[in-house]
Design a protein around this motif. Structure first.
Motif, PDB file in Angstrom:
ATOM      1  N   ASN D 335       0.929  -1.441  -0.150  1.00 57.29           N
ATOM      2  CA  ASN D 335       0.086   0.556   0.012  1.00 57.29           C
ATOM      3  C   ASN D 335       0.507   1.203  -0.035  1.00 57.29           C
ATOM      4  N   VAL D 336       1.952   1.380  -0.870  1.00 54.83           N
ATOM      5  CA  VAL D 336       2.661   2.500  -0.934  1.00 54.83           C
ATOM      6  C   VAL D 336       2.724   2.774  -2.998  1.00 54.83           C
ATOM      7  N   ASP D 337       2.709   4.343  -3.073  1.00 54.39           N
ATOM      8  CA  ASP D 337       2.304   4.478  -3.945  1.00 54.39           C
ATOM      9  C   ASP D 337       2.996   5.074  -4.413  1.00 54.39           C
ATOM     10  N   GLY D 338       3.987   4.707  -5.946  1.00 52.49           N
ATOM     11  CA  GLY D 338       4.481   5.423  -6.516  1.00 52.49           C
ATOM     12  C   GLY D 338       5.888   4.791  -6.735  1.00 52.49           C
ATOM     13  N   LEU D 339       5.593   3.822  -6.041  1.00 54.00           N
ATOM     14  CA  LEU D 339       6.919   2.878  -6.284  1.00 54.00           C
ATOM     15  C   LEU D 339       6.867   1.668  -6.736  1.00 54.00           C
ATOM     16  N   VAL D 340       7.800   1.391  -7.543  1.00 49.91           N
ATOM     17  CA  VAL D 340       7.871  -0.306  -8.838  1.00 49.91           C
ATOM     18  C   VAL D 340       9.271  -0.296  -8.431  1.00 49.91           C
ATOM     19  N   THR D 341       9.069  -1.412  -7.955  1.00 46.32           N
ATOM     20  CA  THR D 341      10.522  -2.527  -7.919  1.00 46.32           C
ATOM     21  C   THR D 341       9.838  -4.535  -9.211  1.00 46.32           C
ATOM     22  N   ILE D 342      11.550  -4.020  -9.923  1.00 45.34           N
ATOM     23  CA  ILE D 342      12.501  -5.185 -10.903  1.00 45.34           C
ATOM     24  C   ILE D 342      12.899  -5.728 -10.223  1.00 45.34           C
ATOM     25  N   THR D 343      13.177  -6.692 -10.113  1.00 46.92           N
ATOM     26  CA  THR D 343      14.408  -7.867  -9.980  1.00 46.92           C
ATOM     27  C   THR D 343      14.166  -8.935 -10.267  1.00 46.92           C
ATOM     28  N   GLY D 344      14.939  -9.462  -9.931  1.00 47.12           N
ATOM     29  CA  GLY D 344      15.427 -11.208 -10.350  1.00 47.12           C
ATOM     30  C   GLY D 344      15.786 -10.953 -11.944  1.00 47.12           C
ATOM     31  N   GLY D 345      15.675 -12.468 -12.516  1.00 46.86           N
ATOM     32  CA  GLY D 345      16.172 -12.027 -13.986  1.00 46.86           C
ATOM     33  C   GLY D 345      17.477 -12.427 -14.810  1.00 46.86           C
TER      34      GLY D 345
END
Lengths: 129, 243, 121, 386
Positions: D335-345
């Motif tokens: 429920n924190v807006d404004g942040l997107v995290t990408i990881t792995g891969g």
């Protein structure tokens, strides 16, 4: 990531021996001898002007030039000329891609011949007259 | 483990540069870059340095170690100091300093682009160096036909430019790596490369200090290539008067 | 980085520097031999120098020697100045100055040769 | 509406690919990176452009991602890739027994695979272990790590993205509700601190994502899993050489310029910023590498390095965790807006990771702009310095 101040001392870095290999020393000596010889050449021409002023002016100068200080200076010129010439031969050969992998040995040879040549001249000049 | 001292040149913004010293415990088998990374991780987070691949394929971590240009990722600590000794680390010369050990390699990259240095090339174009290595006699071909493609030896690390005394006073001199890139491509069919090689910022500006070849971490031997380029230009120019 | 090459130093000037250098070495060898070995104590008096110049071959050799030295030294100095990356206008100015200096020095040198030669006592 | 502004944290493969994608889709992009380009895991990758073969048996999701992206990268950034293919080589009977499973896996994932005779394999790669029992060809390749990231960054920059290198995120800017509105940064090149505001922040810090999410009181489940690589001073092979078996330690030998690189291992750590080198693992690489390429024993060690993979999920044995990637919208997660995290891969899938992430970003901002990165050729890596 941009900056504009060139990280070097320009002119002075030509003669900075820090971190230099043999070829770098060859370059430093070549440049120093070049500047020295060029200075000598024009000085020499000026002095020879005395020839045209007649025998007295010239012979007076030659007498003065017999002092040890002049001899040492003359020796320095001979050493510079020997090095500049011998290293020049090395550079000409290298420039036609002859002996580049052995450029260090060629430099050491030039240096050795310069030292030997200078000693021979010194011996002659100090024993003469 | 060894206890050694890193003496690192620092410079932020327009301030004057100075040296900071750090005592670190290192494994002598580690590389100089590992020690710098350790200092950053545990001693001083404001230290800036360039690095990426850590095994001499990217050319990011060129610095001067005890005055001599090195790729710090392949320079073992035990080869440049001893237990209790000091390592002095400076940024590369002849490039603008961005911060601490970070220099702006932009001028080199622009020159490499100007001489169209190929970023990848066929295996058979692998340059032969000095008098030792010749191109492979039989170049193995993949079953799809064609030829193996490889990345060139030159890492574009700037180490040769840093060591070059002419580059010290003239940022416009093409310099070792770009001239070597011209030699590797050859002058045949590249009139624009001939024009660049035979120009004021080209091969004649080289004063044969061979410092580039002494420090090149990737056996490119730029000094030899510049001399070979001279020979090629000389042959071409003399041919024009002979007819 | 300009992708168009700068003019100002090309093969021919470099070749002139190299060629003059090699010729200087040859003549220098003769010059030194004559000055320090053939003449018993070197050419040390005015009389000896004047006598030396009576030989037309010597006159020609010394005249050529002077010219080559002037060429080689000025080209060398010019190369050193180019290493300092002067602006195009400065470089042109230096080219002109060196051309003038080279001409004057050579003429003066030749005049000197003939002047000395004519000083027979 | 004026252009939306996105901050990307991290300039590794994912961060630079995201910056490129965002710029193409019309965003104002600011990239902040605490070091230089590709100085974390990305720079220290093995450099294997995966065909997917390595994962075709146990991790088919990753395998399919790999083969799709392999084809795309060859097309959009050929100047950093050695497109020479790869060999899977059986040395032991156990390896040989794995062959059919492997071929089946490749076929399931759409990975072209061809068997060649051991003689043919030795003609292609004379330094292979002459005792090999079987060899399969797959479309592997190798790439230059730094220049791959630079190519994405250069293209992003050409399209208006701004890069702040050596600039570390020290805190998140939050609104009253705990939503992210920007970042507080420390520029290490001149020791200044300032705020950057944005419509969205993308956390592309790989193995370091936890440090960023913590500042926003959010979290992602990841396991930093380092592996060792050893470079030797001779280019002993021209293609990627893999051991034909289940993935294990030291089973890949790659060419890199004048070098051969052997990797890797897989273990757990606490401190991601500094991973010391374990000489036993170096010895293991030599031993395992020499099983594939015996001439490695005559070569000299040139460099040793550790890279820390950001594997998705809680701690577990590294080899068992999938190599796939995941993008998280912290609105859903914490429920924190404004942040997107990408990881792995994997490095090979960085473009797809960017596409997926930017899709989420666009979705959040109510934009419907299609991704075009699969078709747009990248600029020269050298252009990053223009």
């Amino acid at each position: 990531m941009k900056a504009d101040k060139h990280n070097s001392k320009g002119f002075w870095d030509w003669f900075n021996p820090a971190g230099r290999d043999a070829g770098g020393w060859a370059f430093i000596l070549n440049r120093l001898s070049a500047l020295g010889l060029a200075f000598y050449l024009y000085l020499h021409l000026f002095v020879l002007g005395k020839l045209a002023q007649g025998p007295d002016a010239f012979d007076q100068f030659v007498a003065a030039a017999k002092s040890p200080l002049y001899t040492v200076g003359e020796l320095l010129v001979i050493a510079a000329a020997l090095y500049h010439g011998l290293n020049g031969v090395r550079l000409v050969l290298n420039s036609f891609n002859i002996g580049v992998p052995r450029q260090k040995q060629m430099f050491y040879t030039a240096l050795l011949l310069t030292v030997i040549g200078t000693i021979i001249f010194a011996a002659r000049m100090f024993t003469a007259s | 483990m060894w206890k050694i001292t890193y003496r690192i040149r620092r410079q932020k913004g327009d301030e004057a540069s100075h040296y900071d010293t750090f005592q670190v415990e290192v494994d002598p088998e580690e590389y100089v870059l590992d020690g710098i990374e350790k200092i950053w991780a545990f001693e001083d987070r404001s230290l800036t340095f360039r690095h990426a691949c850590h095994h001499s394929t990217c050319g990011a971590c060129g610095m001067r170690v005890n005055g001599v240009e090195k790729l710090t990722c392949i320079t073992k600590i035990k080869d440049v100091t001893q237990d209790g000794g000091t390592l002095t680390v400076d940024p590369l010369r002849n490039f603008p300093v961005v911060s601490d050990l970070v220099v702006d390699l932009g001028p080199l990259y622009r020159k490499m682009e100007a001489v169209h240095a190929p970023p990848v090339h066929p295996l058979s174009m692998t340059p032969w160096e000095g008098e030792d290595i010749r191109p492979p006699k039989e170049v193995p071909t993949p079953p799809e036909g064609g030829e193996y493609i490889r990345l060139p030896d030159c890492l574009e690390c700037g180490i040769c430019i840093s060591a070059c005394p002419v580059a010290a006073s003239d940022p416009d001199y093409l310099g070792p790596a770009p001239l070597a890139a011209i030699q590797i491509q050859g002058l045949e069919g590249h009139p624009e490369l001939l024009a660049l090689a035979d120009s004021q910022q080209g091969v004649w500006r080289c004063h044969s200090a061979f410092e580039c070849s002494a420090v090149c971490p990737s056996s490119v031997d730029p000094g030899w290539r510049i001399m070979d380029l001279r020979r090629q230009v000389t042959a071409r120019r003399l041919k024009t008067i002979i007819g | 980085m300009q992708s168009t090459p700068k003019s100002g130093e090309n093969f021919w000037l470099w070749f002139l520097k190299i060629a003059s250098g090699i010729l200087i070495l040859f003549i220098l060898a003769i010059h030194l031999t004559v000055n320090h070995f053939t003449a018993p104590n070197g050419l040390l008096s005015h009389r000896e120098v004047v006598a030396y110049f009576q030989n037309p071959l010597v006159l020609f050799m010394e005249g050529l020697f002077l010219l080559l030295l002037v060429i080689h030294s000025l080209l060398g100095l010019r190369g050193i100045i180019l290493d300092l990356n002067p602006p195009e206008s400065t470089r042109r100015l230096i080219d002109i100055i060196f051309l003038v200096v080279g001409t004057i020095v050579s003429l003066y040198g030749w005049w000197l040769l003939f002047a000395v030669r004519s000083l027979t006592s | 509406m004026s252009k939306p502004h996105a901050i990307v944290i991290g300039a590794g493969f994912t961060g630079t690919a995201i910056a490129h994608d965002l710029a193409l889709r019309g965003f104002d992009v600011t990239v902040v990176e605490r070091g230089p380009i590709a100085s974390g895991t990305s720079g220290r990758t093995h450099g294997l452009l995966h065909s997917g073969g390595r994962y075709a048996v146990k991790d088919q999701e990753s395998a399919i991602e790999c083969i799709e992206e392999n084809v795309i990268l060859r097309k959009i950034v050929p100047e950093v890739i050695e497109p020479n293919g790869g060999l899977f080589v059986a040395i032991t009977e156990d390896d040989l027994a794995y062959k059919e499973t492997f071929i089946k896996g490749c076929e399931d994932c759409g990975i072209p695979v061809d068997e060649i005779t051991p003689q043919e394999a030795l003609r292609l790669e004379p330094n292979l272990n002459p005792k090999l029992l079987a060899a399969l060809i797959v479309p592997d390749g190798t790439f230059d790590p730094l220049r791959l990231a630079l190519s994405f960054a250069a293209t992003a920059k050409k399209n208006g993205a701004v890069f702040h290198l050596f600039t570390e995120v020290v805190d998140m800017l939050l609104d009253g509700q705990g939503n992210v509105t920007g970042v507080k940064v420390w520029d290490r090149t001149n020791n200044t601190r300032y705020d950057i505001h944005s419509d969205i922040v993308v956390n592309a810090t790989g193995a370091w994502v936890g440090q960023i999410t913590k500042m926003a009181h959010a979290h992602v489940p990841i396991s930093p899993t380092p592996g060792i690589m050893v470079a030797y001073d001779r280019r002993l092979v021209n293609r990627a050489i893999n051991r034909l078996n289940r993935p294990s330690d030291g089973d890949i030998v790659l060419p890199q310029r004048r070098l051969a690189v052997v990797g890797t291992t897989s273990f757990s750590i606490d401190d991601v910023d500094y991973v010391p080198i374990d000489r036993q693992q170096v010895e293991l690489m030599l031993q395992r590498g020499a099983e594939l390429i015996p001439a490695i024993r005559q070569a000299k060690e040139r460099g040793v390095y550790m890279a820390t993979r950001p594997l998705i999920g809680a701690s577990g044995p590294g080899r068992s965790i999938s190599r796939t990637f995941k993008a998280y919208d912290h609105k859903d997660l914490d429920n924190v807006d404004g942040l997107v995290t990408i990881t792995g891969g994997k490095a090979t899938t960085c473009r797809a990771m960017a596409e997926k992430t930017v899709d989420i970003v666009c979705g959040k901002l109510g934009l419907n702009i299609p991704c075009t990165t699969a078709e747009v050729p990248l600029a020269s890596y050298r252009a990053f310095y223009d």
